[in-house]
Design a protein around this motif. Structure first.
Motif, mmCIF file in Angstrom:
data_model
loop_
_atom_site.group_PDB
_atom_site.id
_atom_site.type_symbol
_atom_site.label_atom_id
_atom_site.label_comp_id
_atom_site.label_asym_id
_atom_site.label_seq_id
_atom_site.Cartn_x
_atom_site.Cartn_y
_atom_site.Cartn_z
ATOM 1 N N LYS A 200 0.840 -1.199 0.000
ATOM 2 C CA LYS A 200 0.000 0.000 0.000
ATOM 3 C C LYS A 200 0.873 1.247 0.000
ATOM 4 O O LYS A 200 1.837 1.345 0.762
ATOM 5 C CB LYS A 200 -0.924 0.022 1.218
ATOM 6 C CG LYS A 200 -1.981 -1.070 1.235
ATOM 7 C CD LYS A 200 -2.888 -0.928 2.454
ATOM 8 C CE LYS A 200 -4.026 -1.932 2.408
ATOM 9 N NZ LYS A 200 -3.558 -3.310 2.610
ATOM 10 N N LEU A 204 -2.470 5.835 0.049
ATOM 11 C CA LEU A 204 -3.595 4.939 0.290
ATOM 12 C C LEU A 204 -3.770 4.686 1.782
ATOM 13 O O LEU A 204 -4.900 4.688 2.297
ATOM 14 C CB LEU A 204 -3.377 3.613 -0.446
ATOM 15 C CG LEU A 204 -4.454 2.534 -0.215
ATOM 16 C CD1 LEU A 204 -5.827 3.055 -0.596
ATOM 17 C CD2 LEU A 204 -4.097 1.266 -0.978
ATOM 18 N N ARG A 207 -5.481 7.603 3.305
ATOM 19 C CA ARG A 207 -6.911 7.653 3.007
ATOM 20 C C ARG A 207 -7.687 6.662 3.869
ATOM 21 O O ARG A 207 -8.779 6.974 4.363
ATOM 22 C CB ARG A 207 -7.156 7.358 1.529
ATOM 23 C CG ARG A 207 -6.748 8.485 0.599
ATOM 24 C CD ARG A 207 -7.438 8.356 -0.750
ATOM 25 N NE ARG A 207 -7.150 7.095 -1.416
ATOM 26 C CZ ARG A 207 -6.101 6.897 -2.211
ATOM 27 N NH1 ARG A 207 -5.213 7.872 -2.423
ATOM 28 N NH2 ARG A 207 -5.916 5.739 -2.809
#
Length: 250
Positions: A200, A204, A207
Motif C-alpha cells: 500500500k 492509500l 486515506r
C-alpha cells in the motif's frame, strides 16, 4: 476461592497465530497481565521464538508450539503441551487466520477453500477444544473483522469466513451455559500490521486512516487491549458478543 479470584499469575493462555502482528501483541499483553502464554505458530518459528524471548526477558513465562489450526490432531497436541507445561488452560485467543482478496466472480475456488479451512475450520477446531478443556473462569476470544459490516468489494469471501466465525462464537457462548466460560469475538478495523501495510502506498494508507473518526489506523496494541479486557477479570460479564475494535469506522 473461585477461579477468577485466583492470582492472575496462575492463569494460562494459548494464542493461536501468536507470531503475527496482532497475535504477538496479544501474547505480550496477556503476559504483562501475569499469564503464562503458549505462543502458537504455523510457519515462522523464528518469529514465535522472538515473541517468547521478549516475554521471558520481561519476566514472564512463555513457550512456542507449532501446528496447523485446522488439524485436530495438531491442535490437541497444542492443548496437551499447554497443560503439561503450565498445568491447565484458562484463556484461548484465536488470532490465526488468512485474508485472500478478489471480486466474488473472480475468486479462485482453491483460494476460497484455503481461507475457509484456516478461518472457519481452524476456528471451529480450536473452539471445540477450548469448550472441552478450558477451566472454569476461562475465556475464549475468536477473531472476526469489521469488514462484515462494511460491504467492501473484493472482501466477499473473507467476510463470509468471518461471518461464520461470528455465528459459531455466539452460539457456543450459549451452549456453554453453566460452565463459567465466556466466549466472545473481536472484530478489528484497519490495523497497522506489516501484512496490512504491505503493497500500500503512503497515500492509500492515509486515506484508509482518515475513514475513522479518530483519523488513524489501529495498532496491534489497540486490538490486544480489547482482547486483554475480554480475557481478564473486567470482562467476565461480557459474553456472547462481537466487540468491534475499529475506531468508529463501522
Amino acid at each position: 476461592m473461585t477461579p477468577i479470584e485466583q492470582s492472575a499469575a496462575t492463569r494460562v493462555a494459548i494464542v493461536t497465530g501468536g507470531s503475527g502482528g496482532i497475535g504477538s501483541a496479544v501474547a505480550h499483553a496477556l503476559a504483562a497481565n501475569g499469564m503464562s502464554v503458549v505462543v502458537h505458530y504455523s510457519g515462522r518459528a523464528d518469529r514465535a521464538e522472538k515473541v517468547v524471548a521478549s516475554i521471558q526477558e520481561a519476566g514472564g513465562a512463555a513457550v512456542a508450539v507449532s501446528g496447523d489450526v485446522a488439524d485436530e490432531t495438531a491442535m490437541t497436541a497444542l492443548f496437551d503441551a499447554a497443560e503439561e507445561r503450565f498445568g491447565g488452560i484458562d484463556v484461548v485467543v484465536n488470532t490465526a487466520g488468512i485474508m485472500l482478496l478478489a471480486p466474488l466472480a473472480e475468486m479462485a475456488l482453491d483460494a476460497f477453500d484455503q481461507m475457509h479451512r484456516v478461518n472457519v475450520r481452524g476456528t471451529f477446531v480450536v473452539s471445540q477444544l477450548a469448550a472441552r478443556r478450558l477451566r472454569p473462569g476461562g475465556a475464549l476470544v475468536n477473531f472476526s473483522t469489521s469488514v462484515t459490516r462494511l460491504q467492501q468489494p473484493t472482501y466477499a469471501a473473507y467476510a463470509a469466513s468471518k461471518g461464520a466465525v461470528e455465528a459459531m462464537t455466539l452460539i457456543l457462548a450459549r451452549e456453554l451455559r453453566g460452565q463459567d466460560i465466556t466466549v466472545n469475538a473481536v472484530a478489528p478495523g484497519p490495523t497497522a500490521t506489516p501484512l496490512f501495510l504491505e503493497g500500500k502506498s503512503p497515500e492509500l494508507v492515509e486515506r484508509i486512516a482518515a475513514v475513522s473518526p479518530l483519523e488513524r489506523l489501529g495498532t496491534p496494541e489497540d486490538i490486544a487491549s480489547a482482547v486483554a479486557f475480554l480475557a481478564g477479570p473486567g470482562g467476565r460479564w461480557v459474553n456472547g458478543q462481537v466487540l468491534f475494535a475499529n475506531g468508529g469506522v463501522a
